[in-house]
Scaffold this motif. Sequence first.
Motif, mmCIF file in Angstrom:
data_model
loop_
_atom_site.group_PDB
_atom_site.id
_atom_site.type_symbol
_atom_site.label_atom_id
_atom_site.label_comp_id
_atom_site.label_asym_id
_atom_site.label_seq_id
_atom_site.Cartn_x
_atom_site.Cartn_y
_atom_site.Cartn_z
ATOM 1 N N ASN A 91 0.808 -1.218 0.000
ATOM 2 C CA ASN A 91 0.000 0.000 0.000
ATOM 3 C C ASN A 91 0.850 1.281 0.000
ATOM 4 N N LEU A 92 2.123 1.156 -0.383
ATOM 5 C CA LEU A 92 3.024 2.321 -0.331
ATOM 6 C C LEU A 92 2.494 3.470 -1.185
ATOM 7 N N ALA A 93 2.130 3.162 -2.418
ATOM 8 C CA ALA A 93 1.675 4.212 -3.345
ATOM 9 C C ALA A 93 0.404 4.889 -2.829
ATOM 10 N N SER A 94 -0.544 4.079 -2.340
ATOM 11 C CA SER A 94 -1.810 4.671 -1.874
ATOM 12 C C SER A 94 -1.588 5.497 -0.610
ATOM 13 N N ARG A 95 -0.640 5.043 0.225
ATOM 14 C CA ARG A 95 -0.316 5.811 1.436
ATOM 15 C C ARG A 95 0.217 7.187 1.084
ATOM 16 N N ILE A 96 1.083 7.206 0.085
ATOM 17 C CA ILE A 96 1.697 8.479 -0.323
ATOM 18 C C ILE A 96 0.632 9.402 -0.900
ATOM 19 N N ALA A 97 -0.233 8.841 -1.744
ATOM 20 C CA ALA A 97 -1.288 9.649 -2.364
ATOM 21 C C ALA A 97 -2.226 10.219 -1.294
ATOM 22 N N THR A 98 -2.561 9.402 -0.310
ATOM 23 C CA THR A 98 -3.448 9.853 0.780
ATOM 24 C C THR A 98 -2.779 10.926 1.621
ATOM 25 N N ALA A 99 -1.508 10.717 1.913
ATOM 26 C CA ALA A 99 -0.763 11.694 2.728
ATOM 27 C C ALA A 99 -0.721 13.050 2.024
ATOM 28 N N ALA A 100 -0.569 13.017 0.701
ATOM 29 C CA ALA A 100 -0.527 14.271 -0.057
ATOM 30 C C ALA A 100 -1.881 14.974 0.025
ATOM 31 N N LYS A 101 -2.953 14.188 -0.084
ATOM 32 C CA LYS A 101 -4.301 14.765 -0.042
ATOM 33 C C LYS A 101 -4.593 15.331 1.346
ATOM 34 N N ASP A 102 -4.186 14.591 2.393
ATOM 35 C CA ASP A 102 -4.406 15.064 3.767
ATOM 36 C C ASP A 102 -3.599 16.316 4.014
ATOM 37 N N GLY A 103 -2.404 16.347 3.506
ATOM 38 C CA GLY A 103 -1.526 17.494 3.682
ATOM 39 C C GLY A 103 -2.101 18.732 3.036
ATOM 40 N N GLN A 104 -2.874 18.508 1.976
ATOM 41 C CA GLN A 104 -3.483 19.625 1.236
ATOM 42 C C GLN A 104 -4.444 20.390 2.125
ATOM 43 N N LYS A 105 -5.229 19.639 2.982
ATOM 44 C CA LYS A 105 -6.202 20.300 3.863
ATOM 45 C C LYS A 105 -5.442 21.136 4.871
ATOM 46 N N GLY A 106 -4.391 20.533 5.414
ATOM 47 C CA GLY A 106 -3.581 21.216 6.419
ATOM 48 C C GLY A 106 -2.997 22.504 5.887
ATOM 49 N N SER A 107 -2.579 22.492 4.651
ATOM 50 C CA SER A 107 -1.874 23.640 4.097
ATOM 51 C C SER A 107 -2.804 24.848 3.999
ATOM 52 N N LEU A 108 -4.122 24.621 3.817
ATOM 53 C CA LEU A 108 -5.059 25.753 3.733
ATOM 54 C C LEU A 108 -5.131 26.459 5.084
ATOM 55 N N ILE A 109 -5.195 25.659 6.154
ATOM 56 C CA ILE A 109 -5.239 26.235 7.507
ATOM 57 C C ILE A 109 -3.929 26.973 7.778
ATOM 58 N N ASP A 110 -2.845 26.329 7.391
ATOM 59 C CA ASP A 110 -1.525 26.953 7.578
ATOM 60 C C ASP A 110 -1.464 28.293 6.863
ATOM 61 N N LEU A 111 -2.050 28.341 5.695
ATOM 62 C CA LEU A 111 -2.042 29.573 4.899
ATOM 63 C C LEU A 111 -2.784 30.690 5.619
ATOM 64 N N ILE A 112 -3.950 30.345 6.195
ATOM 65 C CA ILE A 112 -4.768 31.348 6.906
ATOM 66 C C ILE A 112 -3.997 31.856 8.125
ATOM 67 N N ILE A 113 -3.417 30.919 8.873
ATOM 68 C CA ILE A 113 -2.643 31.303 10.068
ATOM 69 C C ILE A 113 -1.482 32.206 9.677
ATOM 70 N N GLN A 114 -0.837 31.819 8.595
ATOM 71 C CA GLN A 114 0.297 32.613 8.102
ATOM 72 C C GLN A 114 -0.124 34.033 7.789
ATOM 73 N N GLU A 115 -1.287 34.181 7.124
ATOM 74 C CA GLU A 115 -1.778 35.505 6.726
ATOM 75 C C GLU A 115 -2.083 36.358 7.963
ATOM 76 N N VAL A 116 -2.756 35.756 8.955
ATOM 77 C CA VAL A 116 -3.132 36.502 10.165
ATOM 78 C C VAL A 116 -1.882 36.936 10.933
ATOM 79 N N MET A 117 -0.957 35.979 11.107
ATOM 80 C CA MET A 117 0.282 36.298 11.840
ATOM 81 C C MET A 117 1.089 37.343 11.097
#
Lengths: 97, 191
Positions: free
Chosen positions: A22-48
């Motif tokens: 399941n290596l390939a699917s794990r990587i693909a999922t991690a990338a997708k999960d990371g995408q959600k995180g990055s939006l929050i990170d972006l908002i925090i970055q803008e406010v700070m």
Amino acid sequence: MNDDTNLNKILLRRAMPAPSSNLASRIATAAKDGQKGSLIDLIIQEVMGMIILPRPAYALAACLVFGLIIGLQVSADTTVTTQEWFSFADIEEGDWL
Amino acid sequence: MKALEKLNDESLMERIKQRDHRAFSILVQRRSDMFYGAAYRMVMNVQEAEDIVQEAFLKLWDKPKIWKSGGKAKFTTWFYRIVMNISLDKLRQYKKTNSYPVEEIESHNISQEKAMQLDQEQQALNKALKQLPEKQLMALNLCFYEEVSNQEAASVMGISVKALESLLMRAKSGVKNYLHREGVLDEGEVA
């Protein structure tokens, strides 16, 4: 040539375990999960970014220079004379002594 | 999705730059095993190799613009560089802390005597490879196992073809000498 041939045979026999199935699917999922995180990170970055000083070193240096200029301006307008300075030392005691 | 699967790696990269996750999934599916092999031959540990491949692909997903489109470089050659760099960092970490992860050698479906002989050979080979300087190991892995051309391997490592050939020669000589000392290679086979 024989040296290399025997070494090559040994090198080719080198074992390599298979990766997880399941290596390939794990990587693909991690990338997708990371995408959600990055939006929050972006908002925090803008406010700070609105609160925190941009380029803090330059900002501090500018404050220092600005402060010095103001200080020099103030000292030019309001110089304390020697008499005024010593007036603090000279206390009116009156006749009580 | 089927149309995406027909695209080559470089075309998929253009899609990935547009944040197309399906294109990314296809590329990962297509290439993860290949780069796992490259990473494994450097760090010689399954878990670490998988982590390296994951890290490399996630780096690609986070910053796809590091891939310069329109250039002559193949995706695989370019991505080898990323995987090798991360692998090198891991190797340096192991050497610094003197903590190579322990790896069990797979047993083969053959007679016990033969299996023991092969295990001994594999262990000696792994030890021989671990004692090689990182650049020599990288050169050997790229040219011998990844079947990358000398030109491509030199490009991955950022060196000239002559320098690569020198590294290869020294790597093979180093492995040969070690295997001879361990008694895995006969005396007549050492150059």
